[in-house]
Each structure stands twice: as C-alpha cells, then as structure tokens.
Scaffold this motif. Structure first.
Motif, mmCIF file in Angstrom:
data_model
loop_
_atom_site.group_PDB
_atom_site.id
_atom_site.type_symbol
_atom_site.label_atom_id
_atom_site.label_comp_id
_atom_site.label_asym_id
_atom_site.label_seq_id
_atom_site.Cartn_x
_atom_site.Cartn_y
_atom_site.Cartn_z
ATOM 1 N N LYS A 1 47.262 1.774 4.673
ATOM 2 C CA LYS A 1 46.313 0.620 3.310
ATOM 3 C C LYS A 1 46.095 1.529 1.948
ATOM 4 O O LYS A 1 45.773 2.835 2.840
ATOM 5 N N ALA A 2 45.890 0.706 1.106
ATOM 6 C CA ALA A 2 44.536 1.868 0.383
ATOM 7 C C ALA A 2 44.734 0.987 -0.837
ATOM 8 O O ALA A 2 44.802 0.222 -1.524
ATOM 9 N N GLN A 3 43.138 0.926 -0.965
ATOM 10 C CA GLN A 3 42.628 0.250 -2.220
ATOM 11 C C GLN A 3 42.901 1.223 -3.311
ATOM 12 O O GLN A 3 42.550 -0.300 -4.491
ATOM 13 N N ASP A 4 42.675 1.946 -3.653
ATOM 14 C CA ASP A 4 42.894 2.320 -5.225
ATOM 15 C C ASP A 4 44.198 2.949 -5.052
ATOM 16 O O ASP A 4 44.356 4.294 -4.066
ATOM 17 N N ILE A 5 44.067 4.145 -6.374
ATOM 18 C CA ILE A 5 44.216 5.750 -5.768
ATOM 19 C C ILE A 5 43.871 6.603 -5.838
ATOM 20 O O ILE A 5 44.234 7.500 -5.877
ATOM 21 N N GLY A 6 43.178 5.759 -4.547
ATOM 22 C CA GLY A 6 41.790 7.286 -4.572
ATOM 23 C C GLY A 6 41.260 8.196 -5.734
ATOM 24 O O GLY A 6 40.872 7.985 -6.495
ATOM 25 N N ILE B 1 52.382 2.021 -0.847
ATOM 26 C CA ILE B 1 53.242 2.777 -1.675
ATOM 27 C C ILE B 1 52.999 1.714 -3.254
ATOM 28 O O ILE B 1 53.305 1.279 -4.340
ATOM 29 N N GLY B 2 53.056 0.406 -2.876
ATOM 30 C CA GLY B 2 52.898 -0.785 -3.596
ATOM 31 C C GLY B 2 51.387 -0.374 -4.996
ATOM 32 O O GLY B 2 52.294 -0.145 -6.214
ATOM 33 N N ILE B 3 50.964 0.401 -3.951
ATOM 34 C CA ILE B 3 49.651 0.781 -5.713
ATOM 35 C C ILE B 3 49.849 2.039 -6.024
ATOM 36 O O ILE B 3 49.392 1.788 -7.738
ATOM 37 N N TYR B 4 50.977 2.724 -5.981
ATOM 38 C CA TYR B 4 51.208 3.656 -6.935
ATOM 39 C C TYR B 4 52.068 2.786 -7.390
ATOM 40 O O TYR B 4 52.293 3.526 -8.821
ATOM 41 N N PHE B 5 52.995 2.122 -6.879
ATOM 42 C CA PHE B 5 53.904 1.800 -7.968
ATOM 43 C C PHE B 5 53.382 1.057 -9.374
ATOM 44 O O PHE B 5 53.654 0.492 -9.862
ATOM 45 N N ALA B 6 52.752 0.471 -9.325
ATOM 46 C CA ALA B 6 51.829 -0.717 -10.276
ATOM 47 C C ALA B 6 51.435 0.415 -10.737
ATOM 48 O O ALA B 6 50.818 -0.356 -12.215
ATOM 49 N N TRP B 7 50.287 1.458 -10.305
ATOM 50 C CA TRP B 7 49.705 2.247 -11.780
ATOM 51 C C TRP B 7 51.258 3.570 -12.244
ATOM 52 O O TRP B 7 50.135 2.721 -13.270
ATOM 53 N N LEU B 8 51.769 3.845 -11.375
ATOM 54 C CA LEU B 8 52.813 3.893 -12.504
ATOM 55 C C LEU B 8 53.549 3.326 -13.421
ATOM 56 O O LEU B 8 53.514 4.037 -14.259
ATOM 57 N N GLY B 9 53.628 2.195 -13.011
ATOM 58 C CA GLY B 9 54.011 0.859 -13.479
ATOM 59 C C GLY B 9 53.152 0.855 -15.311
ATOM 60 O O GLY B 9 53.672 0.801 -15.984
ATOM 61 N N TYR B 10 51.873 0.499 -14.694
ATOM 62 C CA TYR B 10 51.046 0.084 -16.011
ATOM 63 C C TYR B 10 50.915 1.687 -17.118
ATOM 64 O O TYR B 10 51.005 0.775 -18.006
ATOM 65 N N TYR B 11 50.850 2.485 -16.246
ATOM 66 C CA TYR B 11 50.078 4.151 -17.182
ATOM 67 C C TYR B 11 51.594 4.181 -18.129
ATOM 68 O O TYR B 11 51.610 4.147 -18.997
ATOM 69 N N THR B 12 52.920 3.558 -17.709
ATOM 70 C CA THR B 12 54.337 3.377 -17.972
ATOM 71 C C THR B 12 54.440 2.688 -19.025
ATOM 72 O O THR B 12 54.230 2.891 -20.327
ATOM 73 N N ARG C 1 40.663 -2.945 -14.288
ATOM 74 C CA ARG C 1 40.873 -4.701 -13.648
ATOM 75 C C ARG C 1 41.728 -4.551 -13.676
ATOM 76 O O ARG C 1 42.345 -5.494 -12.501
ATOM 77 N N ARG C 2 42.992 -4.294 -13.500
ATOM 78 C CA ARG C 2 44.448 -5.053 -12.889
ATOM 79 C C ARG C 2 44.678 -4.236 -11.285
ATOM 80 O O ARG C 2 44.663 -4.707 -10.633
ATOM 81 N N GLN C 3 43.955 -3.353 -11.547
ATOM 82 C CA GLN C 3 43.468 -2.385 -9.458
ATOM 83 C C GLN C 3 42.761 -3.308 -9.048
ATOM 84 O O GLN C 3 43.020 -3.884 -7.626
ATOM 85 N N ALA C 4 41.716 -3.632 -10.035
ATOM 86 C CA ALA C 4 40.712 -4.770 -9.321
ATOM 87 C C ALA C 4 41.936 -6.067 -8.916
ATOM 88 O O ALA C 4 41.483 -6.636 -7.394
ATOM 89 N N GLU C 5 42.851 -6.779 -9.056
ATOM 90 C CA GLU C 5 43.225 -8.066 -9.026
ATOM 91 C C GLU C 5 44.038 -7.366 -7.515
ATOM 92 O O GLU C 5 43.867 -8.182 -6.459
ATOM 93 N N LEU C 6 44.533 -6.567 -7.792
ATOM 94 C CA LEU C 6 45.272 -6.000 -6.514
ATOM 95 C C LEU C 6 44.753 -5.698 -5.317
ATOM 96 O O LEU C 6 45.429 -6.156 -4.747
ATOM 97 N N GLU C 7 43.471 -5.302 -5.568
ATOM 98 C CA GLU C 7 42.676 -4.940 -4.528
ATOM 99 C C GLU C 7 42.610 -6.782 -3.748
ATOM 100 O O GLU C 7 42.215 -6.531 -2.116
#
Length: 888
Positions: free
Chosen positions: A695-700, A273-284, A376-382
């Motif tokens: 767990k989720a490594q990325d947005i799949g 859930i965290g990676i989803y909201f991180a991606w959605l926030g970055y996209y926005t 890059r942001r996803q790598a930081e979260l990973e």
C-alpha cells in the motif's frame, strides 16, 4: 492458458545428500501431500482455497537432515504457518533436482481474518455518484486514440469501501469469493503472515519473518507469482491473463502514445507501484508544456544569434583580433587573442538571450502548477485506491517489533506499550545517524574539491599545449579552447566519480537507516529517501553549483591572483561568462545518466535472464511450471521503486534548478520519460519477478523534496541569470553606459560593450611565485582581462570602477524583484488551487455516510431485532408461566 491464482512462492536449495534420502521432493507432484498439522482448526476450511506461492519454503527432510539447524528452522517456521491457517505444498524443480518449491495456500477464512486485522478496505456497494462531463468530451475522437482499448482492458468498476469486518460480512459486496480479494490484496495478506511467523526462540529472543530466513540462506527467495506467460493470451475469456494485457497495452512499444492502465497496474502490482507510474505519467504530461516553451526560447536565441552585437565584436578581426588577453596561469601560459573564443561566443548567444529570462520565470510558475495539480490527482487516487487513512492502519515493521523490549507508558492511553529503545537511546541513535550523514556529505565535497584541483592543474597543460600545436586558423584552436577542453574532461571524470560513489551511498544509507530502526515501512522509506537524496544532491549538483556560482567569481586580477590551497590559481571564465560551461556540464551529466540508467535497466536484466535460460534444459519454457519460470527471472531488489523515484527526482532537479542555462532540458527529460515509462513497464512484466504488493498513500518523502527543489529553483535561476550569465552587465551598459554621460553613443546601443567589459593591465606589474616577472621583456605592454577595474596610471588603479558597482546593484535588484514576483505568483496559485477537488470531497463524504449507514445502522437494526426476539421469548415465557396450572 488458464489463469493461475497463486500469489507468493518460496524456494530453497537442497544439500548434496538429499538426493539419496528420498524426501518429499522425490515424490511425483501429483502425489505430494499438503503439509498439515495433526489437527487443523475447524474454522479454517480447505475448500475455496486462495493459492499463494512463495519461493523458498523447504520440504520434509531425511533423518540425517533433521540434525541440521537450517532444517529445524524450516520445520518450525512451516509448522507455525500451518497452525496459522496456511497450507503448504512442496514441488521439486523439473530443471534442478536441488531446488524445491513450496506453494503457500491461503484459505478464505484466513484471508478474511487478516483483512480485518490489517484494516483492509473492501467494496460495500457500487459507486452511485455520477461523473461530471469534461470539456474534453467534445474531443472524444482524439482522446480515444490515447486511451487503452476498453474491449481488451475493461474499466474497473468503482465501489464505496469500508474496513473489512468478519461479523458484518453480509454488508459487503461479495459476489464471488474468488475475486473479492484481488491478486495484490491476497499477496499482501500472505506476505504479512510470512513476515510475522516465528521460527526460533534463542535466549528468550523471538526470531521471525521470511526476510531473515531468505537473508540467512535457509530459503533462496520469496515472491508472488505472475499469473501466466506475458506473450500468451488467456484461452478463458472470463479469466483474462492480466500480465499479457499489461504487456500488450502498457509495456509494448506500440502503446508508447497511449495512457497507462493505472487501475490494472494497481490491481496486479499494488498501490505502491501504481502511484509511482501515476506520478511519472503526470510528470511526463506536464513536461510537454515545459518542453514546448523551452524549445521556443531556444529557437528565439538561435534565430536572433546574428543580432548579437557583442559576439560580432569578439569575432571581428579588427576588434576581437586586436584585443590581447592576459595569460590565465602563471609562468608558462601565453598571451592570447580574444577572437579565439569566437565560436563559443556564438553558441553563448543562443542560451544567453532574453528568451532565457522568460523561460526561467515560466519554469518558476510551471513547477508550482505541476505540484499543485499533482496534489489534486493524488487525492483522487487516494480515494479511488482506498489509501486515504493508510497511516492509521499501517502496521509496524517486523524488524521494529522484534526489538521492542523496553516498556513505557503511553501518554495518550496511559497504558503500557513496548518500544525498541528509551528516549535517551533514541537521542543517541539520531545523533550518530546525523553525524554519519554529515561525514559522508563531507566526503562527497572532498571528491568535488578533487575535481576542482584537477581542473586547475589540467587547465595549465591545455593552455600551453593547445596553443603550441595550433595556429590562428587551426580548427582545434577555433572550436577547442583550453576552457572548453578542461570543462569537457572534468565533466566526464565527474560523471564517472558520481556513478562510482552511487554504489557506496546505497549501502551506507541502508546501514544508517537500519540502525535508526523506523517503526513502519513508510517511515523507513521516508528516512532512507531523505538520506539518499542528501547524498545524491551533493553528488550530482555540487559541480554545477561550483561552475554557476564560484568559478571565475574570486580570481582577483593578473597582478594579484587568488590561489586555491596556496598553489593552484583560481579558474577564470571565458570573456562571455561560465554559462556555456554550465550548459555543457548539464548535457553531459543528464545525457550520460540517462544512457547509463537505460543500459542498467534494459540490458543487464535481459542478459542475466538469457544467461539463466541458457543453463536450463532445452524447451524448459514449455514444460516448466509458472513458479519455476518466475524463479529464473531477476529479483526487483529490496529497495523496489526507490531508485526509480530517485532517478526521476534528480532529473527534476536538473530541469528546474539550472534550467536558465539550458532551456532544452525539459525536452530531453520528456523524451527520456516517455521511454522510461515503457522501459520500466517492460522490465516489470517480462524481466522481473512480481514484487510483493504494498500500500502507498502518496509518493512519500519525494513530495516535500520536490517542494523544496521548487523553492530553491527560483533562487538558483535568478542567481544564474544575475551572476553566471552576462545579461545584467549587458543591460546596464545598454541602458546607462552606452549613452552620455558615461558613453559616446547618441542612442542606446550594444556597440563597445566588449571594450568596457575588459579591463586593462600593465604587463610590467605581473607577479608570480618566482621573484622575477615571468613576462618581462614581452612584446606586449598591456593586456586585457575580464573584470571592471580602473586602468593602470589611474589614482585608484586596479580598483573596481563605478560600472562594477552599477552592475552589482542591478544584479541584487534583479534577484530580489524576480524572486518576489515568482514567489507571489506561486503563493497565489497554491492558494487558489485546492489540494482536493470538489468531486473527490463529495465521494469521500458519500462513502463515510454509506459506511455509517450500512455498517453501524444495520448493526443497530440487528441488535434491535435480537432484543425484540429476546423480549418476545421473555413475554412468552411469562405468559406460559401464568397460564400453567398451579399445583397445590
């Protein structure tokens, strides 16, 4: 209100005769015993208990109930849970006597054991790398306004982590056993156990897992608990109510301008859930830049509308009013004057301007920047969330493990391992799944063809009736042309069909994926994602592709029209092209989809929860325990965040694939996403049960899907400008045909473009399905139609003229040049921006170094110390033996 540490809850419904049998549910809650096995392993201590509640586990039943297979399955399942180290506690519902809740408690030893089995990374020591100062630090006063209040939500301390090992527990940073495993990790461990405990053996086939028990109705639900009420702060300052903090600083409308507390979201709901909201926030955030440029291009078209020469000619009664257009259908459609399209031509000038070209090129670069910076942001979260090596540690799905009956030799290890099917069986499954997907895609295309047939048949009705009920000055004729009426009604019907088919595709995609039987949960979701996106891609975008690239392109000319299915005459575009109709389609689908989704996401769970609360006793909210309150919330569903991702990716496609026709699409997406973040946060914290953390490594699979959309978007936007809009024909006229030798103007001009873009047709040459000319005896000898053909009487009458071939060459050249420029820029950007930042690489290297030092070197030191102790003992024994007096 004290913070509760229970993580998962099981709940079931008792039969009618249970009330008379006096089972454990009738015992007061304070006196109900834990269901324990006769002998509990001594290694599993009962103190320092981590409580995990799961709704659905049953209690002990009467002798009559012992004869039911459901009870036997529950008894076997719960006994196996207890033997595995968990502890269960039954509690009867205070609202419904038929409901029994079973709380599952995981002791410290169980958590440690399964943390090692699941290779969960846990803290070694605090992160000692200094963070580099940012250029935005100079605007600290501004960034503080956007950050969450750190006095309320304290920043999470960063740690270097390593996979947990029980025999090296002293090397890990354990200050407090109650907080060493965060709530998401505890719930994930417990659910891992619940998903793998056996409850029955039938025909030598083991049946196990809480999901099957819930699906069969033996248990009604299984879910983690929220810690407290979302509207009440914690009275204990040392133990804050995290649900309340999330509601106040994340889900509440007053926090709409603030950044999201991603670390707390991850801690409470898990990485997925965290990676989803991180991606959605970055996209926005990235949409903000696209929206600014899009609004600027729209305003450019709006303020230069008065300089649109060809639109003025259409509206001029002496030019457009004198041009008589040919009927656009057979037999009944009348002749019509060009100036009836005056209003649509004015609107078209706003969207079909030079700003559209600039914006299309910009969006081709923007989407690359978005994807590269997100990596890059996803790598930081990973790194920060310890999911870098998730693929290596992910366990197989219980459904996959249950089907592993075939023994094969692993090519790498040369050892035997079990798989669910042979290579030949796998090929058959893949073939059947691909065939099913292809069949359903053809079914979607069939529905699109049905919409096209509707457009063709209804256009005749609108062409006849609208002009019969209106005169030249009627507002209906001025604003609602037959093309516009057909487009709006067809778009609305298409939207309704899309929404209906969506419900069917979900079930079909799940059935196909279940039959395919992927190994891990990530593989399962990626496979389902690809199938659902293929369905949705055809479902949502097919009508837009038809309008953009097929409508009005293969119509022939009035004397020799092209027919669909041998019956329906192909549609024609307005004299200004189909760009405005494509814009209308996008507005209806994007706007309707956003409204419909918000209704579903907000009103539906709220109404269901209100209805559920109305069935409870008055004041139950104050006296019922947390597990009962959570049970009456709405379940998130099996697919979890899947539809949230799908909704945003479909929107991403509209924003990128067809943005050349609607520069305000990023603005609409930005507004929708700002609300979407808070709506999703609100429903997660207030209306839904807590999801099982994953767990989720990325947005799949959504990442390669977006990359594919980004590549396709360059082609579609270039083709929209070339073939859907009239920009290229106008430029060819301006630079080549407005001046000699083809034109009469002494300088470059757009005057006369309308005349050259409309060909002449002799009404005596009309043909139709009937033998006689339906327009014989008409008062018009000639009429005009949208094409570039030689006039009647020319040696090559009705053949394409030289202007047509100039335009075709210019369109192809434009597409090639635009694609090569944008692709070159995209490649350069992708090459220059590394996927992992330098600071993140340093942290990863530092962590690997510490892992080796703290775990392996300490282990060697322990071994050396032990060897030294053993050596000293051996030497001492030898010395003692030598000093001991020898007997005769």
């Amino acid at each position: 209100m004290p913070m509760m540490t229970r993580d998962v809850l099981l709940e079931m419904e008792l039969e009618e005769d249970d009330e008379e049998d006096g089972d454990i549910g009738n015992v007061p809650a304070s006196k109900r015993p834990l269901m324990a096995p006769p002998t509990l392993p001594s290694s599993l201590a009962l103190e320092n208990l981590e409580q995990t509640n799961v709704s659905g586990f049953g209690s002990l039943k009467s002798q009559q109930d012992f004869r039911t297979p459901e009870f036997r399955k529950r008894q076997a399942y719960e006994s196996n849970l207890i033997c595995d180290g968990l502890q269960l506690e039954a509690t009867r519902s205070l609202v419904d006597d038929k409901l029994v809740f079973v709380k599952v408690h995981a002791p410290w030893e169980v958590l440690c054991t399964y943390a090692e089995i699941m290779h969960i990374k846990l803290p070694l020591k605090p992160n000692d790398l200094k963070t580099r100062s940012s250029a935005f630090d100079n605007f600290n006063w501004f960034t503080k306004l956007l950050q969450v209040d750190e006095s309320i939500i304290k920043p999470e301390q960063e740690f270097f982590t390593a996979p947990f090992e029980k025999n090296r527990m002293n090397d890990f940073y354990i200050q407090d056993r109650d907080t060493f495993f965060n709530p998401a990790t505890r719930s994930r461990i417990v659910y891992f156990i619940l998903s793998r405990i056996m409850y029955q053996v039938r025909d030598n086939v083991k049946k196990f897992g809480i999901n099957k028990l819930v699906n069969s109705g033996i248990y009604k639900a299984a879910f983690p608990l929220h810690d407290c009420n979302f509207s009440t702060p914690s009275e204990d300052l040392s133990c804050p109510n995290e649900r309340y903090l999330l509601y106040r600083e994340w889900a509440h409308p007053r926090s709409i301008y603030k950044k999201q507390p991603l670390d707390l979201i991850r801690k409470y709901y898990g990485e997925k859930i965290g990676i989803y909201f991180a991606w959605l926030g970055y996209y926005t955030q990235m949409l903000l830049l696209a929206a600014i440029v899009g609004v600027a291009c729209f305003l450019y078209g709006y303020f230069t509308e008065d300089n649109c020469t060809w639109s003025k000619e259409v509206c001029d009664p002496n030019i457009g009013g004198q041009i008589i257009m040919c009927p656009q259908c057979d037999d009944e459609c009348p002749f019509w004057s060009l100036n009836v399209t005056c209003e649509s031509s004015k609107k078209l000038c706003i969207f079909d301007s030079f700003g559209t070209l600039v914006f299309a090129v910009f969006m081709g670069v923007w989407v690359t920047l978005f994807l590269e910076f997100w990596k890059r942001r996803q790598a930081e979260l990973e790194y920060e969330w310890d999911t870098v090596e998730l693929q290596q540690e992910e366990q197989a799905r219980p459904e996959y493990e249950a089907r592993c009956t075939h023994v094969v030799i692993n090519e790498i290890t040369q050892e035997e391992e079990r798989v669910p099917f042979t290579t030949w069986g796998k090929c058959i499954r893949v073939t059947l799944c691909a065939s099913a997907v292809f069949f359903w895609i053809l079914l979607i295309i069939a529905s699109v063809i049905g919409i096209i047939v509707y457009r063709l048949s209804v256009f005749v009705i609108f062409s006849v009736n609208l002009r019969k009920i209106s005169n030249g000055t009627d507002p209906i004729q001025k604003y609602v042309t037959p093309q516009m009426a057909t487009s709006i009604t067809a778009s609305l019907i298409s939207f309704i069909i899309i929404m209906i088919l969506n419900t069917i595709y979900e079930k079909v995609a799940i059935m196909i994926t279940n039959f395919e039987l992927p190994r891990t949960q990530t593989d399962y979701e990626n496979s389902l994602t690809m199938k659902m996106f293929l369905f949705q891609f055809v479902n949502y975008y097919s009508s837009c592709f038809y309008i953009a690239f097929f409508k009005g392109k293969f119509v022939g000319y009035p004397g020799d029209p092209v027919y669909w299915l041998g019956k329906y005459r192909n549609e024609e575009c307005d004299p200004g092209g189909c760009l405005l109709e494509l814009t209308t389609q996008l507005i209806i689908i994007m706007g309707g989809k956003a409204i419909w989704n918000n209704i579903q996401e907000v009103l539906l769970p709220w109404v269901m929860n209100v209805f559920g609360r109305c069935r409870t006793v008055s004041g139950a909210e104050k006296i019922t325990p947390r597990w009962e309150q959570d049970y009456h919330l709405q379940p998130m569903g099996k697919l979890g965040l899947f539809y949230e991702y799908l909704e945003m990716i479909i929107q991403f496609g509209f924003v990128t694939l067809f943005v050349a026709s609607f520069p305000l699409a990023p603005l609409l997406a930005l507004v929708n996403n700002i609300l979407e973040i808070r709506v999703d946060a609100w429903k997660l914290t207030t209306q839904y049960r807590r999801m099982v953390p994953e767990k989720a490594q990325d947005i799949g699979a959504w990442q390669p899907i977006m990359q594919g959309i980004a590549i396709l978007a360059v082609v579609t936007n270039a083709m929209i400008i070339a073939f859907t809009s009239d920009m290229i024909p106008r430029l060819v006229y301006y630079w080549s045909f407005s001046i000699p030798p083809y034109g009469d103007h002494l300088d470059y001009s757009m005057e006369g473009y309308i005349n050259i873009s409309l060909s002449i047709f002799n009404t005596a040459d009309f043909k139709s399905g009937v033998k006689e000319n339906p327009y014989a005896g008409s008062k018009y000898d000639t009429c005009r139609y949208r094409d570039f053909r030689y006039p009647p009487g020319h040696p090559q009458e009705y053949k394409h003229n030289i202007y047509y071939w100039h335009v075709i060459a210019a369109k192809l050249a434009f597409i090639i040049v635009m694609e090569h420029i944008i692709y070159s820029v995209k490649f350069f950007i992708s090459y220059t921006i590394p996927d992992v930042s330098k600071s993140t690489k340093s942290k990863i290297k530092r962590e690997k170094y510490l892992t080796q030092k703290l775990l392996h070197e300490n282990h060697l030191k322990d071994m050396t110390k032990n060897i030294g102790v053993i050596a000293e003992k051996m030497i001492g024994a030898v010395v003692d033996n030598n000093l001991r007096p020898k007997s005769d």
